[in-house]
Design an enzyme around this catalytic site. Structure first.
Site, PDB file in Angstrom:
ATOM      1  N   ARG A 254      29.996  27.755  44.217  1.00 46.08           N
ATOM      2  CA  ARG A 254      28.680  28.289  43.841  1.00 46.08           C
ATOM      3  C   ARG A 254      28.820  29.560  43.014  1.00 46.08           C
ATOM      4  O   ARG A 254      27.967  29.863  42.188  1.00 46.08           O
ATOM      5  CB  ARG A 254      27.792  28.471  45.057  1.00 46.08           C
ATOM      6  CG  ARG A 254      28.207  29.478  46.128  1.00 46.08           C
ATOM      7  CD  ARG A 254      27.930  30.907  45.725  1.00 46.08           C
ATOM      8  NE  ARG A 254      27.660  31.798  46.809  1.00 46.08           N
ATOM      9  CZ  ARG A 254      27.894  33.104  46.762  1.00 46.08           C
ATOM     10  NH1 ARG A 254      28.495  33.653  45.717  1.00 46.08           N
ATOM     11  NH2 ARG A 254      27.555  33.869  47.776  1.00 46.08           N
TER      12      ARG A 254
ATOM     13  N   ALA B  40      33.325  41.958  40.789  1.00 47.57           N
ATOM     14  CA  ALA B  40      32.829  43.067  41.607  1.00 47.57           C
ATOM     15  C   ALA B  40      31.863  42.539  42.662  1.00 47.57           C
ATOM     16  O   ALA B  40      30.797  42.029  42.332  1.00 47.57           O
ATOM     17  CB  ALA B  40      32.145  44.108  40.730  1.00 47.57           C
ATOM     18  N   ASP B  41      32.259  42.650  43.932  1.00 49.71           N
ATOM     19  CA  ASP B  41      31.431  42.136  45.022  1.00 49.71           C
ATOM     20  C   ASP B  41      31.412  43.081  46.221  1.00 49.71           C
ATOM     21  O   ASP B  41      31.087  42.680  47.329  1.00 49.71           O
ATOM     22  CB  ASP B  41      31.913  40.750  45.454  1.00 49.71           C
ATOM     23  CG  ASP B  41      33.375  40.750  45.888  1.00 49.71           C
ATOM     24  OD1 ASP B  41      34.009  41.825  45.865  1.00 49.71           O
ATOM     25  OD2 ASP B  41      33.883  39.676  46.245  1.00 49.71           O
TER      26      ASP B  41
ATOM     27  N   LYS C 134      33.953  48.588  43.253  1.00 52.13           N
ATOM     28  CA  LYS C 134      34.576  47.640  42.336  1.00 52.13           C
ATOM     29  C   LYS C 134      33.875  47.671  40.981  1.00 52.13           C
ATOM     30  O   LYS C 134      32.657  47.775  40.894  1.00 52.13           O
ATOM     31  CB  LYS C 134      34.540  46.219  42.909  1.00 52.13           C
ATOM     32  CG  LYS C 134      35.465  46.007  44.097  1.00 52.13           C
ATOM     33  CD  LYS C 134      35.504  44.544  44.509  1.00 52.13           C
ATOM     34  CE  LYS C 134      36.478  44.304  45.647  1.00 52.13           C
ATOM     35  NZ  LYS C 134      36.553  42.871  46.016  1.00 52.13           N
TER      36      LYS C 134
ATOM     37  N   LYS D 137      25.759  32.660  56.043  1.00 53.95           N
ATOM     38  CA  LYS D 137      27.182  32.567  55.723  1.00 53.95           C
ATOM     39  C   LYS D 137      27.884  33.812  56.240  1.00 53.95           C
ATOM     40  O   LYS D 137      27.413  34.925  56.057  1.00 53.95           O
ATOM     41  CB  LYS D 137      27.408  32.436  54.215  1.00 53.95           C
ATOM     42  CG  LYS D 137      28.905  32.301  53.861  1.00 53.95           C
ATOM     43  CD  LYS D 137      29.126  31.967  52.403  1.00 53.95           C
ATOM     44  CE  LYS D 137      29.017  33.181  51.515  1.00 53.95           C
ATOM     45  NZ  LYS D 137      29.459  32.907  50.130  1.00 53.95           N
TER      46      LYS D 137
ATOM     47  N   GLN E 270      39.061  31.579  41.885  1.00 56.59           N
ATOM     48  CA  GLN E 270      37.756  31.808  41.275  1.00 56.59           C
ATOM     49  C   GLN E 270      37.785  31.592  39.771  1.00 56.59           C
ATOM     50  O   GLN E 270      36.825  31.071  39.189  1.00 56.59           O
ATOM     51  CB  GLN E 270      37.249  33.208  41.602  1.00 56.59           C
ATOM     52  CG  GLN E 270      35.801  33.444  41.216  1.00 56.59           C
ATOM     53  CD  GLN E 270      34.876  32.318  41.625  1.00 56.59           C
ATOM     54  OE1 GLN E 270      34.195  31.724  40.786  1.00 56.59           O
ATOM     55  NE2 GLN E 270      34.856  31.981  42.902  1.00 56.59           N
TER      56      GLN E 270
ATOM     57  N   ASP F 165      51.056  29.060  34.575  1.00 54.73           N
ATOM     58  CA  ASP F 165      50.754  27.857  35.363  1.00 54.73           C
ATOM     59  C   ASP F 165      49.297  27.450  35.202  1.00 54.73           C
ATOM     60  O   ASP F 165      48.981  26.258  35.062  1.00 54.73           O
ATOM     61  CB  ASP F 165      51.071  28.102  36.844  1.00 54.73           C
ATOM     62  CG  ASP F 165      52.561  28.209  37.115  1.00 54.73           C
ATOM     63  OD1 ASP F 165      53.357  27.853  36.225  1.00 54.73           O
ATOM     64  OD2 ASP F 165      52.928  28.667  38.221  1.00 54.73           O
TER      65      ASP F 165
ATOM     66  N   SER G  78      27.003  39.146  38.682  1.00 55.81           N
ATOM     67  CA  SER G  78      26.822  38.260  39.831  1.00 55.81           C
ATOM     68  C   SER G  78      27.380  38.905  41.090  1.00 55.81           C
ATOM     69  O   SER G  78      28.597  39.014  41.251  1.00 55.81           O
ATOM     70  CB  SER G  78      27.535  36.922  39.585  1.00 55.81           C
ATOM     71  OG  SER G  78      27.513  36.118  40.745  1.00 55.81           O
TER      72      SER G  78
END
Length: 334
Positions: free
Chosen positions: A119, A232-233, A237, A75, A147, A176, A303
């Site tokens: 995922r 946090a990725d 972060k 990916k 997300q 919303d 994650s």
């Protein structure tokens, strides 16, 4: 999972609107659980994701090979937080290529943006299944973007949600979100005016922000709460106060990735948190090698996102597309 097998008629090209017809969130949750299990059983070859850093965002490369099912792919995914405001583009966009391990033939090239959203939501669903109290009913959501939506989709598959509260910085966005979610799911989703209000007395909390400064304080979280830290990725972060992490049972997807770019990356870099302080990988909990929730402890799932989640989900999409005749075959080689 069945083996994919080579498609010599060409490379299957799949658009997002085609992919959305092929699998449900429940199926993605099941696929991601299978992916975590395969990783725990050492059935996966998967180097940590690699990064290119730009002024406005970053690009990640995520390869993976599942040996037992001969599923392999890569990916390529970006994260550009200013895209929605500046360019009317999603913050996250991705492409997934599936490859036949025997020949290297490109089986499929598909949109990975929707797969990434789904995922990632599904990962929280799996973690909640194993780490939250079985009677959990109250959900607190921090963030109200795409997300946050897929998190709600997945958590609704594994929880009997009676009430949800959502907070993000923009009042109209959270309002919303709450109105739409209440209408679709049939339970009360309330837009609240602070992160503290969203998480207080919640059974399950999910954070989906790009913040580099903690947005959740330790004193806001009740005993017995499960937290899915999803935002946090990348390095620097952090969404949860370090003191909260130190008081929790921490479960990660992968040490290599979580320590570099997951929720724990900042306290690890500061040497406040060490690998011995991590309770388990989620896959080890799934296969019974490590315990899940015990009593009224606070649990945190960090994650960082694994390529095996993408490849296993994309493999399911590819097989469904072939069965249903969706997508376009394209000859890249001739």
């Amino acid at each position: 999972m069945q083996k994919i097998g080579v498609n010599m008629s060409g490379t299957l090209l799949l658009k997002q609107n085609e992919i959305k017809q092929l699998i449900t969130m429940k199926e993605v949750v099941d696929a991601v659980e299978t992916a975590f299990k395969a990783f725990a059983q050492r059935d996966v070859q998967m180097p940590p994701k690699d990064y290119l850093f730009f002024h406005e965002g970053d690009l990640r490369i995520m390869p993976c090979y599942v040996r037992s099912t001969e599923e392999s792919g890569v990916k390529c995914v970006n994260v550009h937080p200013n895209n929605p405001q500046k360019h009317n583009l999603p913050t996250v966009m991705a492409i997934i290529e599936l490859v036949d391990p025997e020949t290297g033939f490109p089986l499929a090239v598909m949109d990975g943006t929707w797969v990434t959203d789904m995922r990632t939501g599904a990962a929280a669903g799996v973690a909640t299944k194993y780490l939250a109290r079985p009677d959990s009913e109250i959900l607190g959501i921090i963030g109200a973007g795409k997300q946050a939506w897929t998190q709600l989709m997945a958590l609704n598959e594994v929880m009997d949600i009676k009430k949800a509260r959502v907070f993000c910085r923009t009042c109209s966005t959270r309002t919303d979100f709450a109105e739409k979610a209440s209408e679709i799911y049939g339970f009360d989703v309330e837009a609240v005016d602070s992160a503290e209000a969203a998480v207080q007395n919640a059974d399950v909390v999910v954070t989906t922000t790009p913040s580099c400064k903690p947005v959740i304080k330790a004193e806001w979280i009740s005993p017995g709460t499960h937290i899915n830290a999803m935002g946090a990725d990348a390095p620097t972060k952090q969404e949860l106060e370090t003191r909260l992490l130190l008081n929790a049972k921490i479960v990660i997807d992968s040490w290599d990735q979580a320590s570099h770019s997951g929720e724990i990356n900042v306290p690890v870099s500061q040497k406040v948190l060490k690998e011995k302080d991590i309770h388990a990988k989620i896959g080890d909990v799934i296969i019974g090698k490590k315990t899940g929730r015990e009593d009224e402890e606070i649990t945190v799932f960090d994650s960082a996102g694994l390529a095996v989640q993408d490849v296993v989900t994309a493999g399911l999409i590819y097989r469904r597309a072939k069965e249903q005749g969706l997508g376009v075959d394209f000859d890249f080689i001739s």
